[in-house]
Design a protein around this motif. Structure first.
Motif, PDB file in Angstrom:
ATOM      1  N   SER A   1      61.033  47.589  60.493  1.00  0.00           N
ATOM      2  CA  SER A   1      59.600  47.107  60.404  1.00  0.00           C
ATOM      3  C   SER A   1      58.412  48.103  60.340  1.00  0.00           C
ATOM      4  N   ASN A   2      57.361  47.582  60.221  1.00  0.00           N
ATOM      5  CA  ASN A   2      56.456  48.813  60.210  1.00  0.00           C
ATOM      6  C   ASN A   2      55.983  48.918  61.442  1.00  0.00           C
ATOM      7  N   VAL A   3      56.535  50.030  61.979  1.00  0.00           N
ATOM      8  CA  VAL A   3      56.150  50.206  63.617  1.00  0.00           C
ATOM      9  C   VAL A   3      54.761  50.597  63.864  1.00  0.00           C
ATOM     10  N   HIS A   4      53.673  50.809  62.897  1.00  0.00           N
ATOM     11  CA  HIS A   4      52.324  50.890  63.146  1.00  0.00           C
ATOM     12  C   HIS A   4      51.730  49.577  63.541  1.00  0.00           C
ATOM     13  N   THR A   5      52.263  48.597  62.908  1.00  0.00           N
ATOM     14  CA  THR A   5      51.608  47.163  63.351  1.00  0.00           C
ATOM     15  C   THR A   5      52.104  46.511  64.623  1.00  0.00           C
ATOM     16  N   ARG A   6      53.099  47.141  65.426  1.00  0.00           N
ATOM     17  CA  ARG A   6      53.717  46.738  66.430  1.00  0.00           C
ATOM     18  C   ARG A   6      52.777  47.389  67.857  1.00  0.00           C
ATOM     19  N   GLU A   7      53.321  47.074  68.970  1.00  0.00           N
ATOM     20  CA  GLU A   7      53.001  47.487  70.216  1.00  0.00           C
ATOM     21  C   GLU A   7      52.866  49.184  70.109  1.00  0.00           C
ATOM     22  N   SER A   8      51.850  49.765  70.725  1.00  0.00           N
ATOM     23  CA  SER A   8      51.380  51.264  70.611  1.00  0.00           C
ATOM     24  C   SER A   8      52.473  52.194  71.004  1.00  0.00           C
ATOM     25  N   ILE A   9      53.528  51.448  72.118  1.00  0.00           N
ATOM     26  CA  ILE A   9      54.659  52.254  72.246  1.00  0.00           C
ATOM     27  C   ILE A   9      55.516  52.748  71.087  1.00  0.00           C
ATOM     28  N   TYR A  10      55.307  52.152  69.924  1.00  0.00           N
ATOM     29  CA  TYR A  10      56.103  52.356  68.911  1.00  0.00           C
ATOM     30  C   TYR A  10      55.310  53.327  67.646  1.00  0.00           C
ATOM     31  N   HIS A  11      54.060  53.622  67.930  1.00  0.00           N
ATOM     32  CA  HIS A  11      53.517  54.372  67.086  1.00  0.00           C
ATOM     33  C   HIS A  11      53.745  55.910  67.190  1.00  0.00           C
ATOM     34  N   ASN A  12      54.304  56.575  68.198  1.00  0.00           N
ATOM     35  CA  ASN A  12      54.465  57.969  68.179  1.00  0.00           C
ATOM     36  C   ASN A  12      55.878  58.404  68.196  1.00  0.00           C
ATOM     37  N   SER A  13      56.228  58.816  66.725  1.00  0.00           N
ATOM     38  CA  SER A  13      57.813  59.051  66.469  1.00  0.00           C
ATOM     39  C   SER A  13      57.821  60.552  66.759  1.00  0.00           C
ATOM     40  N   LEU A  14      58.701  61.075  67.556  1.00  0.00           N
ATOM     41  CA  LEU A  14      59.151  62.445  67.609  1.00  0.00           C
ATOM     42  C   LEU A  14      59.901  62.907  66.240  1.00  0.00           C
ATOM     43  N   ILE A  15      60.506  61.926  65.757  1.00  0.00           N
ATOM     44  CA  ILE A  15      61.509  62.183  64.460  1.00  0.00           C
ATOM     45  C   ILE A  15      60.749  62.500  63.586  1.00  0.00           C
ATOM     46  N   SER A  16      59.436  62.043  63.389  1.00  0.00           N
ATOM     47  CA  SER A  16      58.646  62.200  62.133  1.00  0.00           C
ATOM     48  C   SER A  16      58.275  63.706  61.914  1.00  0.00           C
ATOM     49  N   ARG A  17      58.343  64.617  62.831  1.00  0.00           N
ATOM     50  CA  ARG A  17      57.907  66.015  62.960  1.00  0.00           C
ATOM     51  C   ARG A  17      59.036  66.710  62.027  1.00  0.00           C
ATOM     52  N   VAL A  18      59.984  66.337  62.002  1.00  0.00           N
ATOM     53  CA  VAL A  18      61.107  67.111  61.230  1.00  0.00           C
ATOM     54  C   VAL A  18      61.613  66.348  59.945  1.00  0.00           C
ATOM     55  N   ALA A  19      61.094  65.037  59.897  1.00  0.00           N
ATOM     56  CA  ALA A  19      61.684  64.255  58.352  1.00  0.00           C
ATOM     57  C   ALA A  19      60.808  64.850  57.413  1.00  0.00           C
ATOM     58  N   THR A  20      61.584  64.866  56.154  1.00  0.00           N
ATOM     59  CA  THR A  20      61.002  65.142  54.873  1.00  0.00           C
ATOM     60  C   THR A  20      60.278  64.133  54.282  1.00  0.00           C
ATOM     61  N   ALA A  21      60.797  62.944  54.692  1.00  0.00           N
ATOM     62  CA  ALA A  21      59.869  61.650  54.442  1.00  0.00           C
ATOM     63  C   ALA A  21      60.328  60.561  55.231  1.00  0.00           C
ATOM     64  N   ILE A  22      59.412  59.572  55.311  1.00  0.00           N
ATOM     65  CA  ILE A  22      59.551  58.380  56.200  1.00  0.00           C
ATOM     66  C   ILE A  22      59.472  57.009  55.335  1.00  0.00           C
ATOM     67  N   MET A  23      60.606  56.184  55.619  1.00  0.00           N
ATOM     68  CA  MET A  23      60.663  54.786  55.066  1.00  0.00           C
ATOM     69  C   MET A  23      60.231  53.740  56.209  1.00  0.00           C
ATOM     70  N   ILE A  24      59.110  53.070  56.200  1.00  0.00           N
ATOM     71  CA  ILE A  24      58.783  52.270  56.963  1.00  0.00           C
ATOM     72  C   ILE A  24      58.258  50.944  56.517  1.00  0.00           C
ATOM     73  N   GLY A  25      58.930  49.689  57.003  1.00  0.00           N
ATOM     74  CA  GLY A  25      58.396  48.619  56.922  1.00  0.00           C
ATOM     75  C   GLY A  25      58.765  47.686  55.592  1.00  0.00           C
ATOM     76  N   PHE A  26      60.066  48.140  54.863  1.00  0.00           N
ATOM     77  CA  PHE A  26      60.447  47.534  53.813  1.00  0.00           C
ATOM     78  C   PHE A  26      61.719  46.609  54.074  1.00  0.00           C
ATOM     79  N   GLY A  27      61.927  46.531  55.405  1.00  0.00           N
ATOM     80  CA  GLY A  27      63.082  45.364  55.595  1.00  0.00           C
ATOM     81  C   GLY A  27      64.331  46.240  55.220  1.00  0.00           C
ATOM     82  N   ALA A  28      65.332  45.557  55.325  1.00  0.00           N
ATOM     83  CA  ALA A  28      66.627  45.961  55.206  1.00  0.00           C
ATOM     84  C   ALA A  28      66.943  46.735  53.890  1.00  0.00           C
TER      85      ALA A  28
END
Length: 147
Positions: A103-130
């Motif tokens: 899911s697109n975590v940024h359209t959901r509740e604010s608790i889902y907006h701060n990823s710790l993992i994004s800090r070390v990810a090369t890239a991020i895939m969000i909201g494209f479903g399965a």
């Protein structure tokens, strides 16, 4: 030749297809696994596909990936927002890392907006479903250094 992509899935993703289908869709994790394996094979890669509800097991998978994988695709689920242990483990993996969310975590509740993992990810895939998993496999095939 190390052409294995680790696809790691965190807690509750074993319930895909039945848990909150309005958010996550009706595709099961088994369906996603099959689609990843098929797509990877077409690109000359193998997939080591795992799901766990236990943080330490996810960390151990990252440790194993250090020796066996050319890249990691990780859907940490709830651990995205809470797991410093997973963050630290991912820091030890030198290859490309794609953080994935159905899911697109940024359209959901604010608790889902701060990823710790994004800090070390090369890239991020969000909201494209399965389908995001297959897109991540394609992206990883282009990013991974196969030796």
């Amino acid at each position: 030749m190390n052409n294995t992509i680790f696809v790691l899935n965190g807690p509750n993703l074993n319930l895909l297809g039945e848990r909150e289908p309005s958010i996550y869709g009706t595709t099961t994790l088994a369906d996603i696994r099959q689609n990843c394996e098929t797509r990877a094979a077409g690109l000359g890669f193998k997939v080591d596909f795992r799901q766990t509800n236990f943080e330490g097991e996810l960390v151990e998978s990252v440790h194993q990936a250090r020796k066996e994988a050319c890249g990691i695709i990780v859907n940490p689920a709830a651990y995205t927002f809470t797991s410093i242990a997973l963050l630290d483990a991912l820091k030890t993996f030198d290859g490309p890392k794609i953080e994935l969310h159905i899911s697109n975590v940024h359209t959901r509740e604010s608790i889902y907006h701060n990823s710790l993992i994004s800090r070390v990810a090369t890239a991020i895939m969000i909201g494209f479903g399965a389908k995001g998993y297959e897109l991540a496999i394609e992206a990883m095939a282009g990013m991974a250094k196969v030796s």
